[in-house]
Scaffold this motif. Structure first.
Motif, PDB file in Angstrom:
ATOM      1  N   THR A  56       0.813  -1.213   0.000  1.00 15.30           N
ATOM      2  CA  THR A  56       0.000   0.000   0.000  1.00 15.30           C
ATOM      3  C   THR A  56       0.847   1.264   0.000  1.00 15.30           C
ATOM      4  O   THR A  56       0.331   2.358  -0.195  1.00 15.30           O
ATOM      5  CB  THR A  56      -0.881   0.030   1.263  1.00 15.30           C
ATOM      6  OG1 THR A  56      -0.027  -0.152   2.402  1.00 15.30           O
ATOM      7  CG2 THR A  56      -1.922  -1.071   1.220  1.00 15.30           C
ATOM      8  N   ASP A  57       2.159   1.121   0.246  1.00 19.70           N
ATOM      9  CA  ASP A  57       3.020   2.289   0.427  1.00 19.70           C
ATOM     10  C   ASP A  57       3.949   2.435  -0.782  1.00 19.70           C
ATOM     11  O   ASP A  57       4.838   1.602  -0.987  1.00 19.70           O
ATOM     12  CB  ASP A  57       3.826   2.099   1.714  1.00 19.70           C
ATOM     13  CG  ASP A  57       4.714   3.287   2.032  1.00 19.70           C
ATOM     14  OD1 ASP A  57       4.774   3.666   3.209  1.00 19.70           O
ATOM     15  OD2 ASP A  57       5.369   3.813   1.108  1.00 19.70           O
ATOM     16  N   PRO A  58       3.750   3.503  -1.593  1.00 16.80           N
ATOM     17  CA  PRO A  58       4.540   3.659  -2.824  1.00 16.80           C
ATOM     18  C   PRO A  58       6.049   3.721  -2.576  1.00 16.80           C
ATOM     19  O   PRO A  58       6.819   3.165  -3.361  1.00 16.80           O
ATOM     20  CB  PRO A  58       4.033   4.988  -3.391  1.00 16.80           C
ATOM     21  CG  PRO A  58       2.714   5.240  -2.728  1.00 16.80           C
ATOM     22  CD  PRO A  58       2.774   4.581  -1.390  1.00 16.80           C
ATOM     23  N   SER A  59       6.475   4.371  -1.496  1.00 13.23           N
ATOM     24  CA  SER A  59       7.921   4.499  -1.300  1.00 13.23           C
ATOM     25  C   SER A  59       8.544   3.149  -0.934  1.00 13.23           C
ATOM     26  O   SER A  59       9.649   2.823  -1.366  1.00 13.23           O
ATOM     27  CB  SER A  59       8.233   5.565  -0.235  1.00 13.23           C
ATOM     28  OG  SER A  59       7.854   5.101   1.041  1.00 13.23           O
ATOM     29  N   LEU A  61       7.354   0.282  -1.893  1.00 11.34           N
ATOM     30  CA  LEU A  61       7.298  -0.492  -3.144  1.00 11.34           C
ATOM     31  C   LEU A  61       8.474  -0.145  -4.050  1.00 11.34           C
ATOM     32  O   LEU A  61       9.106  -1.034  -4.632  1.00 11.34           O
ATOM     33  CB  LEU A  61       6.001  -0.157  -3.887  1.00 11.34           C
ATOM     34  CG  LEU A  61       4.838  -1.128  -3.748  1.00 11.34           C
ATOM     35  CD1 LEU A  61       3.677  -0.629  -4.596  1.00 11.34           C
ATOM     36  CD2 LEU A  61       5.226  -2.540  -4.172  1.00 11.34           C
ATOM     37  N   LYS A  62       8.746   1.147  -4.125  1.00  9.90           N
ATOM     38  CA  LYS A  62       9.833   1.609  -4.997  1.00  9.90           C
ATOM     39  C   LYS A  62      11.172   1.023  -4.531  1.00  9.90           C
ATOM     40  O   LYS A  62      11.944   0.473  -5.331  1.00  9.90           O
ATOM     41  CB  LYS A  62       9.875   3.145  -4.965  1.00  9.90           C
ATOM     42  CG  LYS A  62      10.905   3.780  -5.859  1.00  9.90           C
ATOM     43  CD  LYS A  62      10.588   5.270  -6.079  1.00  9.90           C
ATOM     44  CE  LYS A  62      11.672   5.960  -6.907  1.00  9.90           C
ATOM     45  NZ  LYS A  62      12.897   6.209  -6.122  1.00  9.90           N
ATOM     46  N   GLU A  75      -1.706  -4.072  -8.577  1.00 10.58           N
ATOM     47  CA  GLU A  75      -2.484  -2.996  -7.960  1.00 10.58           C
ATOM     48  C   GLU A  75      -3.274  -3.487  -6.757  1.00 10.58           C
ATOM     49  O   GLU A  75      -3.464  -2.764  -5.786  1.00 10.58           O
ATOM     50  CB  GLU A  75      -3.431  -2.398  -9.003  1.00 10.58           C
ATOM     51  CG  GLU A  75      -3.875  -0.994  -8.628  1.00 10.58           C
ATOM     52  CD  GLU A  75      -4.707  -0.370  -9.753  1.00 10.58           C
ATOM     53  OE1 GLU A  75      -5.486   0.548  -9.466  1.00 10.58           O
ATOM     54  OE2 GLU A  75      -4.570  -0.835 -10.923  1.00 10.58           O
TER      55      GLU A  75
END
Lengths: 356, 356
Positions: A56-59, A61-62, A75
């Protein structure tokens, strides 16, 4: 590997691949705890193929995708559940969500590999136990303090060989670095992580059951201490048990690793046998070597230093992959996994009731 | 010093004499345990003068006099009691006789210095406590595992200095070599030695009270195990307590030192503080150095190895002599001595009741 911060402890070692490319496809999801990196490393080292990731956390994930570029970001978690080519889901969610996620994974016909602690309540355990029975899938747990530590793994081989006779006692000292500023909110919220005995205690109980060869144990003592500044954080815990074969177990867990310690914790295991004794210095050989992974073995003939770093590897992950594919129990049985968690939660309950 | 046999552990070190020749005359009596040699060494090193010895066994007496030629053999213990020039009687009788002998010594107006354990029952302790009050003499105890060990003594100085902050826990691992063939009959008779927690447990409790700075503690767990061949011998014991200041204590005591260990026991103390941690390797630095007496200290800045062998000495004995002569409490208070014994006997009782 990071040696000063336990949350980012993620060993990796060259290992024989137990499967051919494409034979064991797995996904990662819920990256709340840094242990996910160690879980993924272990599976990749043994030949697994990381194909998807959800969080849920883009950073987060990156960062994860930079570290593990084969992972395709999905997604919705349901995308992973629906992918029939995925054999197993590795996850390190907030602890009190781990069981719910695991039940979804099992019901989707996949195996689950969660960071410890696998549960925060005995009720979650019971639900999962029933789901495992119904689905015939596996709920694996990353008890890293043995499974991802070469000396700790080797100690299990030695005790199982009978080299030190019958095991009279297992004693674990498990300090951890607090690093409060780097911790997420749930680290300070007891219902989220379940208490110090449930959490880092579960590693210790798992080691006891393994080294002493016990299937069951009775609690004799359990205590916890609250951190004076963070009342939701327990900073010290201790518990004692007696195994079904009479072996004794004591463990201390705490968040008091001093800043000057070169690793996140000077974890030790002392195994007393009728014919010999073992000391495991898991992460550091104090004032000598850091990091380190060393066994000191005394038997009827002498004392031996076994430097395990780089010589033992992490056989657990290959075993887990084969267990998942073939329905075997080489890595560890579900009963063992659940008993370690059950006893640590029972200890937590005993300690909580004394407080209350 | 003998490093492979605990019964003959009798350290000695050059020390400043705290008294002039003739100022502190003492006697030795009841040579049942080899610890008497360590007790006498300590007093002689600090300037005491050994003037008399009493025992019932001619061969023990002969060996003692060869070792300590200044001791004049007396025929009756009463001869020592009647000698007004004798300030203190050191003794290492069969444990269940120690209190009776001590009461005689105190009533004769002398101080007493007994090997541990000082008592085998709580009733003996109560009698001695009353006798101390009535006579205003001292009942000193040779808790050698701290008092006659340089690293263990130094650890007390460090904790008392506040260098590692508040003490959260003291954890003692105290293995001992059995050497069954060399042991006297009473070693295998529980009423004679009082049980493993009463006996070698008393050292450990004394260290806890010292390092954690406690005056009182509550038991949380106690267990013992009987030797399968010698039912009167307990070969494993463990106990846990919480001090009046909240500090935790756990100790394991056992007779399982493997033959290959170069010393009689790899005794360790782990002291966890809010600002640092200490490990004491009392007798051996496994696979590195034997004998050894080492502290490994971790604080907020780093990790330090403190080699204590030959650098700390044994200040206890000079303090004891001056306390005896001047009525001070520098070495240790009577309350501390009695509390260590009381708690170890209470732990023994708790363990015995669970067995029964």
């Amino acid at each position: 590997m990071s040696i000063s911060d336990g949350a980012n402890y993620a060993p990796s070692a060259a290992a024989e691949h137990v499967v051919a490319p494409g034979e064991f496809r797995f996904a990662a999801a819920f990256l709340d705890h840094g242990h996910i990196n160690g879980q993924v490393n272990g599976l990749l080292d043994a030949g697994g193929e990381l194909v998807a990731v959800y969080d849920t956390d883009p950073s987060r994930l990156k960062a994860f995708c930079e570290r593990f570029p084969t992972a395709r970001v999905v997604e919705h978690f349901a995308d992973i559940l629906a992918d029939d080519s995925i054999q197993l889901v590795a996850a390190a969610a907030i602890p009190n969500q781990r069981a719910d996620i695991g039940v979804q994974v099992l019901k989707a016909g996949k195996d689950y590999f969660t960071d410890k602690s696998p549960f925060t309540t005995l009720e979650q355990l019971e639900t999962v136990r029933q789901t495992v029975e119904r689905t015939n899938r596996r709920y694996f747990v990353y008890y890293a303090e043995r499974l991802h530590n070469e000396a700790a793994w080797r100690a299990g081989e030695i005790t199982q060989s009978g080299e030190i006779g019958d095991v009279i006692q297992v004693l674990n000292i498990a300090p951890h670095r607090l690093s409060a500023a780097t911790r997420p909110h749930w680290f300070f919220d007891k219902p989220s992580y379940g208490g110090i005995l449930t959490d880092i205690g579960s590693h210790q109980v798992e080691q006891f059951l393994t080294y002493a060869g016990c299937l069951e144990a009775s609690l004799t003592m359990a205590r916890v201490r609250k951190h004076p500044e963070y009342p939701g954080l327990e900073d010290f815990g201790e518990m004692a048990m007696v195994g079904d074969n009479g072996a004794s177990f004591y463990s201390r867990v705490d968040w008091f690793t001093p800043d000057g310690m070169p690793v996140w914790g000077d974890g030790r295991t002392f195994i007393l046998g009728t014919k010999g004794s073992i000391e495991v210095r898991k992460y550091v050989d104090l004032a000598r070597k850091a990091p380190a992974s060393v066994i000191l073995l005394a038997d009827q003939k002498g004392v031996y230093e076994l430097d395990c770093a780089g010589t033992v590897g992490f056989p657990f992950f290959g075993q887990l992959i084969l267990d998942s594919l073939h329905g075997t129990d080489t890595a560890m049985t579900q009963a063992h996994i659940f008993k370690a968690a059950e006893l640590s939660m029972a200890a937590q309950k005993m300690a909580d009731e004394q407080h209350g």
